[in-house]
Write a protein that holds these residues in place. Structure first.
Motif, PDB file in Angstrom:
ATOM      1  N   LEU A   1       0.858  -1.185   0.000  1.00  0.00           N
ATOM      2  CA  LEU A   1       0.000   0.000   0.000  1.00  0.00           C
ATOM      3  C   LEU A   1       0.890   1.228   0.000  1.00  0.00           C
ATOM      4  N   PHE A   2       0.533   2.231  -0.797  1.00  0.00           N
ATOM      5  CA  PHE A   2       1.323   3.453  -0.889  1.00  0.00           C
ATOM      6  C   PHE A   2       0.436   4.666  -0.699  1.00  0.00           C
ATOM      7  N   CYS A   3       0.982   5.692  -0.036  1.00  0.00           N
ATOM      8  CA  CYS A   3       0.200   6.890   0.261  1.00  0.00           C
ATOM      9  C   CYS A   3       1.128   8.103   0.332  1.00  0.00           C
ATOM     10  N   VAL A   4       0.629   9.243  -0.144  1.00  0.00           N
ATOM     11  CA  VAL A   4       1.369  10.493  -0.009  1.00  0.00           C
ATOM     12  C   VAL A   4       1.156  11.028   1.404  1.00  0.00           C
ATOM     13  N   VAL A   5       2.253  11.186   2.143  1.00  0.00           N
ATOM     14  CA  VAL A   5       2.213  11.700   3.511  1.00  0.00           C
ATOM     15  C   VAL A   5       3.451  12.575   3.721  1.00  0.00           C
ATOM     16  N   ASP A   6       3.264  13.720   4.345  1.00  0.00           N
ATOM     17  CA  ASP A   6       4.374  14.576   4.732  1.00  0.00           C
ATOM     18  C   ASP A   6       4.604  14.384   6.227  1.00  0.00           C
ATOM     19  N   LEU A   7       5.554  13.548   6.570  1.00  0.00           N
ATOM     20  CA  LEU A   7       5.818  13.207   7.965  1.00  0.00           C
ATOM     21  C   LEU A   7       6.483  14.358   8.727  1.00  0.00           C
ATOM     22  N   MET A   8       6.809  15.430   8.010  1.00  0.00           N
ATOM     23  CA  MET A   8       7.400  16.592   8.664  1.00  0.00           C
ATOM     24  C   MET A   8       6.328  17.532   9.205  1.00  0.00           C
ATOM     25  N   GLN A   9       5.067  17.186   8.979  1.00  0.00           N
ATOM     26  CA  GLN A   9       3.943  17.944   9.525  1.00  0.00           C
ATOM     27  C   GLN A   9       3.342  17.147  10.683  1.00  0.00           C
ATOM     28  N   PRO A  10       2.924  17.852  11.742  1.00  0.00           N
ATOM     29  CA  PRO A  10       2.321  17.122  12.870  1.00  0.00           C
ATOM     30  C   PRO A  10       1.116  16.310  12.409  1.00  0.00           C
ATOM     31  N   MET A  11       1.013  15.116  12.943  1.00  0.00           N
ATOM     32  CA  MET A  11      -0.114  14.258  12.583  1.00  0.00           C
ATOM     33  C   MET A  11      -0.849  13.800  13.830  1.00  0.00           C
ATOM     34  N   ILE A  12      -2.092  13.446  13.635  1.00  0.00           N
ATOM     35  CA  ILE A  12      -2.864  12.911  14.745  1.00  0.00           C
ATOM     36  C   ILE A  12      -2.633  11.404  14.805  1.00  0.00           C
ATOM     37  N   GLU A  13      -2.868  10.830  15.953  1.00  0.00           N
ATOM     38  CA  GLU A  13      -2.725   9.377  16.070  1.00  0.00           C
ATOM     39  C   GLU A  13      -3.877   8.707  15.348  1.00  0.00           C
ATOM     40  N   THR A  14      -3.540   7.766  14.490  1.00  0.00           N
ATOM     41  CA  THR A  14      -4.556   7.074  13.697  1.00  0.00           C
ATOM     42  C   THR A  14      -4.934   5.725  14.302  1.00  0.00           C
ATOM     43  N   GLY A  15      -4.156   5.283  15.276  1.00  0.00           N
ATOM     44  CA  GLY A  15      -4.376   3.956  15.843  1.00  0.00           C
ATOM     45  C   GLY A  15      -3.554   2.905  15.136  1.00  0.00           C
ATOM     46  N   LYS A  16      -3.108   3.190  13.920  1.00  0.00           N
ATOM     47  CA  LYS A  16      -2.271   2.252  13.167  1.00  0.00           C
ATOM     48  C   LYS A  16      -0.862   2.300  13.736  1.00  0.00           C
ATOM     49  N   LYS A  17      -0.327   1.132  14.085  1.00  0.00           N
ATOM     50  CA  LYS A  17       1.019   1.023  14.654  1.00  0.00           C
ATOM     51  C   LYS A  17       1.795  -0.027  13.872  1.00  0.00           C
TER      52      LYS A  17
ATOM     53  N   VAL B   1       9.252  14.778  12.868  1.00  0.00           N
ATOM     54  CA  VAL B   1       9.333  13.438  12.280  1.00  0.00           C
ATOM     55  C   VAL B   1       9.360  12.390  13.391  1.00  0.00           C
ATOM     56  N   PHE B   2      10.226  12.580  14.388  1.00  0.00           N
ATOM     57  CA  PHE B   2      10.330  11.585  15.462  1.00  0.00           C
ATOM     58  C   PHE B   2       9.115  11.601  16.380  1.00  0.00           C
ATOM     59  N   GLU B   3       8.456  12.737  16.542  1.00  0.00           N
ATOM     60  CA  GLU B   3       7.184  12.762  17.285  1.00  0.00           C
ATOM     61  C   GLU B   3       6.156  11.904  16.546  1.00  0.00           C
ATOM     62  N   ASN B   4       6.108  12.022  15.227  1.00  0.00           N
ATOM     63  CA  ASN B   4       5.188  11.212  14.431  1.00  0.00           C
ATOM     64  C   ASN B   4       5.563   9.732  14.475  1.00  0.00           C
ATOM     65  N   ILE B   5       6.864   9.441  14.438  1.00  0.00           N
ATOM     66  CA  ILE B   5       7.328   8.052  14.509  1.00  0.00           C
ATOM     67  C   ILE B   5       6.866   7.411  15.817  1.00  0.00           C
ATOM     68  N   LYS B   6       6.954   8.155  16.909  1.00  0.00           N
ATOM     69  CA  LYS B   6       6.491   7.624  18.202  1.00  0.00           C
ATOM     70  C   LYS B   6       5.002   7.283  18.149  1.00  0.00           C
ATOM     71  N   LYS B   7       4.208   8.102  17.472  1.00  0.00           N
ATOM     72  CA  LYS B   7       2.768   7.846  17.344  1.00  0.00           C
ATOM     73  C   LYS B   7       2.484   6.603  16.510  1.00  0.00           C
ATOM     74  N   LEU B   8       3.400   6.258  15.618  1.00  0.00           N
ATOM     75  CA  LEU B   8       3.211   5.127  14.711  1.00  0.00           C
ATOM     76  C   LEU B   8       3.868   3.843  15.215  1.00  0.00           C
ATOM     77  N   SER B   9       4.530   3.931  16.352  1.00  0.00           N
ATOM     78  CA  SER B   9       5.303   2.801  16.872  1.00  0.00           C
ATOM     79  C   SER B   9       4.558   2.026  17.941  1.00  0.00           C
ATOM     80  N   LYS B  10       4.716   0.718  17.886  1.00  0.00           N
ATOM     81  CA  LYS B  10       4.290  -0.161  18.971  1.00  0.00           C
ATOM     82  C   LYS B  10       5.405  -0.159  20.017  1.00  0.00           C
ATOM     83  N   PRO B  11       5.148  -0.683  21.213  1.00  0.00           N
ATOM     84  CA  PRO B  11       6.282  -0.900  22.114  1.00  0.00           C
ATOM     85  C   PRO B  11       7.245  -1.879  21.413  1.00  0.00           C
TER      86      PRO B  11
END
Length: 168
Positions: A76-92, A111-121
């Motif tokens: 799956l591919f999607c256009v996303v600008d990870l340099m912009q703040p994002m809301i948590e989507t629940g997808k990890k 970017v790293f704030e967004n990465i934390k939102k997208l990361s599982k433990p």
């Protein structure tokens, strides 16, 4: 620098396989596990090598369009600008790959704030950057060394370095 414009122009100019490097993508796919998010995926070459659940995001509309045209199986591919703040989507994700990306941006705080939102433990974070100035490029805004990366990334958890073939 307008990264979206720069990379839309780049991917308009070059073939879909411009970054194709079977050795690099095989080695990277061997480090991946579970659900993978490929940040700054370009045209999605890693999807051809990783046989699990794969999602690729990129700032370039053109790169994502080419990735979708190739029809990389199961990806799956999607256009996303990870340099912009994002809301948590629940997808990890179990693995997040950022290959040859960080040297192209001045500030990675968001970017790293967004990465934390997208990361599982225990998410595995795979980062690839040129080591110092070994790969000169006019679009590189920063250079990294192993000690700098270790200091920067150690707050995220265990840091382990893998050197690509030919580099020490």
């Amino acid at each position: 620098m307008d990264l979206k414009k720069v990379y839309n122009e780049f991917y308009t100019k070059y073939d879909v396989d411009v970054h194709r490097d079977p050795y690099r993508f095989t080695e990277t796919s061997n480090l991946c596990r579970g659900d993978v998010l490929d940040v700054a995926c370009g045209t999605g070459d890693l999807a051809d090598f990783y046989k699990g659940n794969y999602e690729g995001i990129d700032i370039s509309d053109v790169a994502i369009e080419k990735a979708n045209e190739v029809g990389r199986e199961g990806a799956l591919f999607c256009v996303v600008d990870l340099m912009q703040p994002m809301i948590e989507t629940g997808k990890k994700y179990d693995t997040i790959v950022m290959a040859e990306f960080l040297e192209h941006i001045n500030d990675d705080k968001i970017v790293f704030e967004n990465i934390k939102k997208l990361s599982k433990p225990n998410t595995r974070l795979i980062i690839s950057v040129p080591n110092g100035d070994r790969v000169p490029d006019e679009n590189h805004l920063r250079e990294f060394t192993v000690p700098e990366l270790r200091k920067k990334l150690s707050p995220l958890g265990k840091v382990k370095f893998h050197m690509w073939n030919g580099f020490t």
